[in-house]
Write a protein that holds these residues in place. Structure first.
Motif, PDB file in Angstrom:
ATOM      1  N   SER A 155       0.838  -1.202   0.000  1.00 23.14           N
ATOM      2  CA  SER A 155       0.000   0.000   0.000  1.00 23.14           C
ATOM      3  C   SER A 155       0.874   1.254   0.000  1.00 23.14           C
ATOM      4  O   SER A 155       2.005   1.230   0.482  1.00 23.14           O
ATOM      5  CB  SER A 155      -0.905   0.016   1.242  1.00 23.14           C
ATOM      6  OG  SER A 155      -1.764  -1.096   1.274  1.00 23.14           O
ATOM      7  N   THR A 156       0.329   2.352  -0.512  1.00 23.84           N
ATOM      8  CA  THR A 156       1.022   3.642  -0.486  1.00 23.84           C
ATOM      9  C   THR A 156       0.070   4.708   0.031  1.00 23.84           C
ATOM     10  O   THR A 156      -1.159   4.557  -0.049  1.00 23.84           O
ATOM     11  CB  THR A 156       1.538   4.036  -1.881  1.00 23.84           C
ATOM     12  OG1 THR A 156       0.424   4.127  -2.786  1.00 23.84           O
ATOM     13  CG2 THR A 156       2.546   3.029  -2.407  1.00 23.84           C
ATOM     14  N   TRP A 157       0.634   5.799   0.549  1.00 22.97           N
ATOM     15  CA  TRP A 157      -0.170   6.912   1.030  1.00 22.97           C
ATOM     16  C   TRP A 157       0.684   8.170   1.034  1.00 22.97           C
ATOM     17  O   TRP A 157       1.909   8.116   0.910  1.00 22.97           O
ATOM     18  CB  TRP A 157      -0.731   6.632   2.425  1.00 22.97           C
ATOM     19  CG  TRP A 157       0.310   6.315   3.457  1.00 22.97           C
ATOM     20  CD1 TRP A 157       0.953   7.179   4.286  1.00 22.97           C
ATOM     21  CD2 TRP A 157       0.844   5.015   3.767  1.00 22.97           C
ATOM     22  NE1 TRP A 157       1.846   6.523   5.090  1.00 22.97           N
ATOM     23  CE2 TRP A 157       1.800   5.188   4.799  1.00 22.97           C
ATOM     24  CE3 TRP A 157       0.603   3.730   3.274  1.00 22.97           C
ATOM     25  CZ2 TRP A 157       2.512   4.126   5.332  1.00 22.97           C
ATOM     26  CZ3 TRP A 157       1.314   2.666   3.810  1.00 22.97           C
ATOM     27  CH2 TRP A 157       2.258   2.862   4.829  1.00 22.97           C
ATOM     28  N   ASN A 158       0.031   9.317   1.162  1.00 27.51           N
ATOM     29  CA  ASN A 158       0.756  10.590   1.148  1.00 27.51           C
ATOM     30  C   ASN A 158       0.828  11.184   2.555  1.00 27.51           C
ATOM     31  O   ASN A 158       0.235  10.657   3.501  1.00 27.51           O
ATOM     32  CB  ASN A 158       0.111  11.569   0.166  1.00 27.51           C
ATOM     33  CG  ASN A 158      -1.315  11.936   0.548  1.00 27.51           C
ATOM     34  OD1 ASN A 158      -1.986  11.190   1.246  1.00 27.51           O
ATOM     35  ND2 ASN A 158      -1.776  13.086   0.086  1.00 27.51           N
ATOM     36  N   ARG A 159       1.556  12.288   2.658  1.00 23.77           N
ATOM     37  CA  ARG A 159       1.705  12.997   3.933  1.00 23.77           C
ATOM     38  C   ARG A 159       1.309  14.453   3.718  1.00 23.77           C
ATOM     39  O   ARG A 159       2.127  15.291   3.357  1.00 23.77           O
ATOM     40  CB  ARG A 159       3.162  12.911   4.418  1.00 23.77           C
ATOM     41  CG  ARG A 159       3.387  13.513   5.805  1.00 23.77           C
ATOM     42  CD  ARG A 159       4.860  13.396   6.214  1.00 23.77           C
ATOM     43  NE  ARG A 159       5.066  13.801   7.589  1.00 23.77           N
ATOM     44  CZ  ARG A 159       5.205  15.077   7.988  1.00 23.77           C
ATOM     45  NH1 ARG A 159       5.174  16.060   7.092  1.00 23.77           N
ATOM     46  NH2 ARG A 159       5.394  15.356   9.260  1.00 23.77           N
ATOM     47  N   LEU A 200      -4.359   0.945  -2.068  1.00 24.75           N
ATOM     48  CA  LEU A 200      -4.089  -0.439  -1.702  1.00 24.75           C
ATOM     49  C   LEU A 200      -3.359  -1.145  -2.848  1.00 24.75           C
ATOM     50  O   LEU A 200      -3.310  -0.621  -3.969  1.00 24.75           O
ATOM     51  CB  LEU A 200      -5.405  -1.158  -1.388  1.00 24.75           C
ATOM     52  CG  LEU A 200      -6.244  -0.559  -0.253  1.00 24.75           C
ATOM     53  CD1 LEU A 200      -7.573  -1.300  -0.132  1.00 24.75           C
ATOM     54  CD2 LEU A 200      -5.497  -0.577   1.066  1.00 24.75           C
ATOM     55  N   PRO A 201      -2.808  -2.295  -2.605  1.00 23.97           N
ATOM     56  CA  PRO A 201      -2.125  -3.016  -3.690  1.00 23.97           C
ATOM     57  C   PRO A 201      -3.080  -3.308  -4.853  1.00 23.97           C
ATOM     58  O   PRO A 201      -4.300  -3.410  -4.670  1.00 23.97           O
ATOM     59  CB  PRO A 201      -1.665  -4.313  -3.019  1.00 23.97           C
ATOM     60  CG  PRO A 201      -1.605  -3.996  -1.566  1.00 23.97           C
ATOM     61  CD  PRO A 201      -2.692  -3.010  -1.319  1.00 23.97           C
ATOM     62  N   PRO A 255     -10.194   1.573  -8.264  1.00 22.86           N
ATOM     63  CA  PRO A 255     -10.898   0.908  -7.161  1.00 22.86           C
ATOM     64  C   PRO A 255     -10.030   0.640  -5.951  1.00 22.86           C
ATOM     65  O   PRO A 255     -10.545   0.362  -4.865  1.00 22.86           O
ATOM     66  CB  PRO A 255     -11.375  -0.407  -7.793  1.00 22.86           C
ATOM     67  CG  PRO A 255     -10.445  -0.654  -8.927  1.00 22.86           C
ATOM     68  CD  PRO A 255     -10.079   0.707  -9.449  1.00 22.86           C
ATOM     69  N   ALA A 256      -8.716   0.722  -6.091  1.00 26.85           N
ATOM     70  CA  ALA A 256      -7.817   0.424  -4.970  1.00 26.85           C
ATOM     71  C   ALA A 256      -7.604   1.622  -4.055  1.00 26.85           C
ATOM     72  O   ALA A 256      -6.915   1.490  -3.040  1.00 26.85           O
ATOM     73  CB  ALA A 256      -6.473  -0.058  -5.501  1.00 26.85           C
ATOM     74  N   THR A 257      -8.183   2.784  -4.376  1.00 27.50           N
ATOM     75  CA  THR A 257      -7.933   3.990  -3.586  1.00 27.50           C
ATOM     76  C   THR A 257      -9.002   4.183  -2.513  1.00 27.50           C
ATOM     77  O   THR A 257     -10.141   3.720  -2.643  1.00 27.50           O
ATOM     78  CB  THR A 257      -7.884   5.233  -4.486  1.00 27.50           C
ATOM     79  OG1 THR A 257      -9.098   5.326  -5.250  1.00 27.50           O
ATOM     80  CG2 THR A 257      -6.706   5.164  -5.438  1.00 27.50           C
ATOM     81  N   LEU A 258      -8.625   4.915  -1.465  1.00 26.06           N
ATOM     82  CA  LEU A 258      -9.569   5.280  -0.416  1.00 26.06           C
ATOM     83  C   LEU A 258      -9.096   6.559   0.267  1.00 26.06           C
ATOM     84  O   LEU A 258      -7.915   6.901   0.238  1.00 26.06           O
ATOM     85  CB  LEU A 258      -9.735   4.149   0.592  1.00 26.06           C
ATOM     86  CG  LEU A 258      -8.497   3.651   1.348  1.00 26.06           C
ATOM     87  CD1 LEU A 258      -8.410   4.302   2.731  1.00 26.06           C
ATOM     88  CD2 LEU A 258      -8.529   2.132   1.474  1.00 26.06           C
ATOM     89  N   ARG A 259     -10.068   7.258   0.867  1.00 22.58           N
ATOM     90  CA  ARG A 259      -9.777   8.497   1.594  1.00 22.58           C
ATOM     91  C   ARG A 259      -9.996   8.267   3.078  1.00 22.58           C
ATOM     92  O   ARG A 259     -10.987   7.670   3.486  1.00 22.58           O
ATOM     93  CB  ARG A 259     -10.715   9.619   1.121  1.00 22.58           C
ATOM     94  CG  ARG A 259     -10.371  10.999   1.674  1.00 22.58           C
ATOM     95  CD  ARG A 259     -11.499  11.996   1.422  1.00 22.58           C
ATOM     96  NE  ARG A 259     -12.604  11.810   2.353  1.00 22.58           N
ATOM     97  CZ  ARG A 259     -13.712  12.555   2.369  1.00 22.58           C
ATOM     98  NH1 ARG A 259     -13.869  13.532   1.482  1.00 22.58           N
ATOM     99  NH2 ARG A 259     -14.683  12.316   3.245  1.00 22.58           N
TER     100      ARG A 259
END
Length: 398
Positions: A323-327, A338-339, A371-375
């Motif tokens: 998974s990846t995310w920002n700051r 998500l993967p 579809p793999a993204t979320l907030r």
């Protein structure tokens, strides 16, 4: 609902209502209203940080001193004292503004709706960041406009891609959230803000610059509004809100626009609601006169920064490997991917069974949803509650 035998069916609802879907975010909030659910879904300010005493005192004072005025009808443009206070804050931040440059609205959402009413006709092209604010997509959908996404990266809109789209699509409007964007939390860099202004100036399109989160910067330098760039000064509408800095229940926002477009928005507002609540405007103006809003915001930013840090600290253990995310440097949201192969909408059903929730990212996309993204919103819960929510989330996403 009963139907009289032999009676003809009533006419159908308008196509604009039939064709625009309900907000998935609002539907999710209804599902997660149970008190045991730790929800990262709603972009809600923390209620314990509202200055309830100061706001109550402001209402008490205006009702005690001039009840006959503040409970009466008012002008469409808005309370002169409130417009003057907003103008003073904008001018102090380097954007010279007079009270007559502003229209008070029922939250910045109404400002966006008025702008769309005044500018857009069926078939007009609106450019948006991809992904973008979901309610903006609803708003543009009601007008019959064609929404076209502009490619973005972690620093926001790509100016070269924007120029190519402007030349190809001939849009009437670009909608952008430069600071701590909803849903991604990204900030448009200063260089790109100047480039966006230059594109608008060269090719003749309007810019709607939505800034509900700009006062919530935790770190880094404050960046100039697109509206402050000379190339776009005569074609940028700046939208602001008191929802994130005072209280969303007051439903107060404002719109700053060039004179001709401002007048068109005033006429649209007259048709919509005549004017924003007189007593709420008067109380907000009184609050700004009697209190130090910047000191209040400093307390809010300190709390939100700690909550952001708690979320970021817990994500590595809560999310699947890959998974990846920002700051984000401020605002209310972290954007997660998500993967590949994971569907955040399907996984939400599992998460709710663990009494935790988030918002799937797919509905925020104007095209080609991921579809793999979320907030995830970090503002509503304490760091301890965030840690517990992430502990619940880990098995749901495993």
């Amino acid at each position: 609902m009963t139907t009289i035998a032999g009676a003809a069916a009533p006419p159908r609802l308008a196509a604009r209502v039939r064709e625009v879907a309900a907000s998935p975010v609002r539907e999710i909030l209804a599902l997660t209203a149970r008190p045991e659910v730790i929800s990262f879904a709603g972009g809600l300010p923390a209620p314990e940080l509202f200055d309830a005493a100061g706001i109550r005192a402001a209402y008490d004072r205006v009702l005690a001193e001039r009840a006959g005025t503040v409970l009466q009808y008012s002008t469409t443009e808005g309370d002169p004292a409130l417009r003057a206070a907003v103008a003073g804050r904008l001018t102090g931040r380097g954007l010279p503004t007079g009270a007559d440059d502003l229209l008070v609205t029922g939250g910045s959402q109404q400002g966006l709706a008025l702008l769309a009413t005044a500018l857009l006709e069926p078939g007009d092209v609106v450019l948006v960041e991809n992904p973008t604010y979901l309610a903006a997509l609803q708003c543009f959908g009601f007008t019959g406009a064609r929404v076209v996404p502009v490619p973005t990266d972690e620093h926001g809109i790509l100016p070269d891609a924007l120029e190519d789209l402007v030349l190809r699509e001939r849009p009437k409007l670009l909608y952008v959230i430069p600071d701590f964007q909803n849903p991604t939390g990204r900030t448009l860099s200063a260089r790109r803000r100047a480039a966006v202004a230059a594109v608008a100036g060269r090719h003749g399109l309007w810019i709607a610059e939505d800034d509900p989160y700009g006062e919530l910067r935790f770190e880094g330098d404050r960046l100039p509004w697109i509206a402050s760039h000379e190339a776009a000064a005569d074609r940028t509408v700046l939208l602001g809100s008191f929802s994130k800095v005072m209280a969303p229940g007051m439903r107060l926002g404002w719109l700053r626009a060039p004179a001709a477009l401002l007048r068109a928005c005033v006429i649209a507002k007259q048709a919509a609601d005549l004017h924003t609540s007189t007593v709420d405007q008067a109380a907000a103006a009184r609050y700004l006169a009697d209190n130090d809003l910047d000191a209040h915001l400093a307390r809010v930013r300190t709390a939100y920064r700690a909550r952001r840090d708690a979320l970021l600290a817990g994500l590595p253990a809560a999310l699947p490997a890959g998974s990846t995310w920002n700051r984000p440097e401020g605002g209310m949201f972290v954007w997660v991917r998500l993967p590949a192969g994971r569907d955040a909408t399907e996984l939400l059903r599992v998460a709710i069974s663990y009494d935790v929730a988030y918002v799937p990212g797919a509905p925020f996309h104007a095209a080609a949803p991921d579809p793999a993204t979320l907030r995830m919103s970090f503002t509503t819960h304490t760091p301890e509650e965030i840690a517990e929510g992430l502990r619940r989330l880990a098995p749901a996403l495993a």
